[in-house]
Enzyme design. Sequence first.
Site, PDB file in Angstrom:
ATOM      1  N   ARG A   1       0.799  -1.218   0.000  1.00  0.00           N
ATOM      2  CA  ARG A   1       0.000   0.000   0.000  1.00  0.00           C
ATOM      3  C   ARG A   1       0.838   1.277   0.000  1.00  0.00           C
ATOM      4  NH1 ARG A   1      -2.759  -4.169   1.988  1.00  0.00           N
ATOM      5  NH2 ARG A   1      -0.679  -4.611   2.756  1.00  0.00           N
ATOM      6  N   THR A   2       1.781   1.363   0.947  1.00  0.00           N
ATOM      7  CA  THR A   2       2.510   2.627   1.120  1.00  0.00           C
ATOM      8  C   THR A   2       3.351   2.937  -0.116  1.00  0.00           C
ATOM      9  OG1 THR A   2       2.634   2.030   3.453  1.00  0.00           O
ATOM     10  CG2 THR A   2       3.964   3.888   2.742  1.00  0.00           C
TER      11      THR A   2
ATOM     12  N   LYS B   1      25.614  -5.358  -1.259  1.00  0.00           N
ATOM     13  CA  LYS B   1      27.082  -5.515  -1.312  1.00  0.00           C
ATOM     14  C   LYS B   1      27.738  -4.930  -0.072  1.00  0.00           C
ATOM     15  CE  LYS B   1      26.708  -4.606  -6.246  1.00  0.00           C
ATOM     16  NZ  LYS B   1      26.968  -3.531  -7.222  1.00  0.00           N
TER      17      LYS B   1
ATOM     18  N   ARG C   1      11.305   3.707   3.787  1.00  0.00           N
ATOM     19  CA  ARG C   1      10.825   2.704   4.746  1.00  0.00           C
ATOM     20  C   ARG C   1      12.035   1.897   5.179  1.00  0.00           C
ATOM     21  NH1 ARG C   1       5.661  -1.183   4.604  1.00  0.00           N
ATOM     22  NH2 ARG C   1       4.795   0.811   5.242  1.00  0.00           N
TER      23      ARG C   1
ATOM     24  N   HIS D   1       4.656   5.407  11.799  1.00  0.00           N
ATOM     25  CA  HIS D   1       4.172   5.339  10.419  1.00  0.00           C
ATOM     26  C   HIS D   1       3.230   6.535  10.240  1.00  0.00           C
ATOM     27  CE1 HIS D   1       3.127   3.910   6.575  1.00  0.00           C
ATOM     28  NE2 HIS D   1       2.758   2.676   6.846  1.00  0.00           N
TER      29      HIS D   1
END
Length: 297
Positions: free
Chosen positions: A48-49, A76, A98, A126
């Site tokens: 969703r986000t 890496k 995020r 959030h």
Amino acid sequence: MESLSVEEIELILDTADSLKEISTRPIKKVPTLRGKTVVHFFYEPSTRTRTSFEIAAKRLSADTVSLSASTSSMVKGETLIDTAKNLEAMNPDAIVLRHNSAGAPHMLAQLVDASIINAGDGMHAHPTQALLDMMTVREKKGRLSGLRVAIMGDIAHSRVARSDIVAFVKMGARVILAGPPTMIPKGIETLEAPVTYHTREAVKDADVIIVLRIQKERQQAFLFPSEREYAQCYGLTAESLAGARDDVLILHPGPMNRGVEIAPEVADGPYSVILEQVANGVALRMAILYLLLGGAR
Ligand code: CP
């Protein structure tokens, strides 16, 4: 959510309300952010986000780039700070981040000049989810102040819970928390939200019920005996909804564990606004991008 004033929250919600109409047009695009560049950097999975931020940026005509941990040079061994400084060297206007570490967006905001937007950091916060939750409730109820808002489930591991508690309390709602004792963090009452371990007590007279996902991936130990037992004691079912107000709204940030924290007949039932939350997520994130990038910073 801690740093926003009531007036700033109202500005964001009003802006989102006015931008929502763009998504209903045959041509869902305005030139507002033409020439701006937004990097979406998702170090954790998201449906969703991530999608709604990308759609929001595109509807405002910003150029967008997407990066995930598995497709970046972080595999890496490059650090988050070096990654961010390299992204910064390409002069983006905003980085939507995020990350699984609480505080990662805050740290980057000290180091780079681009706007950093928190799309969920660990178990901490959030904020855009809390804002779209408030947008959805305000749209339906016409107000936030005075509403009784029950937040139920895995409070301990939920960044949505923390942001929602701060946000709804700040806007004058009466918030009550419910869940098994193992999923209620010590000291949470200091956020001015009383706690109950009984679903019926939380649901009683609720105007809004926000059901939270059990976050199995963040749990270090078994916090409940079985999903069946959790569903029986803490799952929101048509039966356990009985004491709520007749016009109660059911919210869930997603993704849902159907049949565990929420019964399918509730998730898909007449009180559910779960997909309206998702639709509002686009408008809300358009508002954030517009307010950060569309004018003077
Ligand atoms: N609500 C939410 O954050 O959902 P995603 O994890 O799918 O983005």
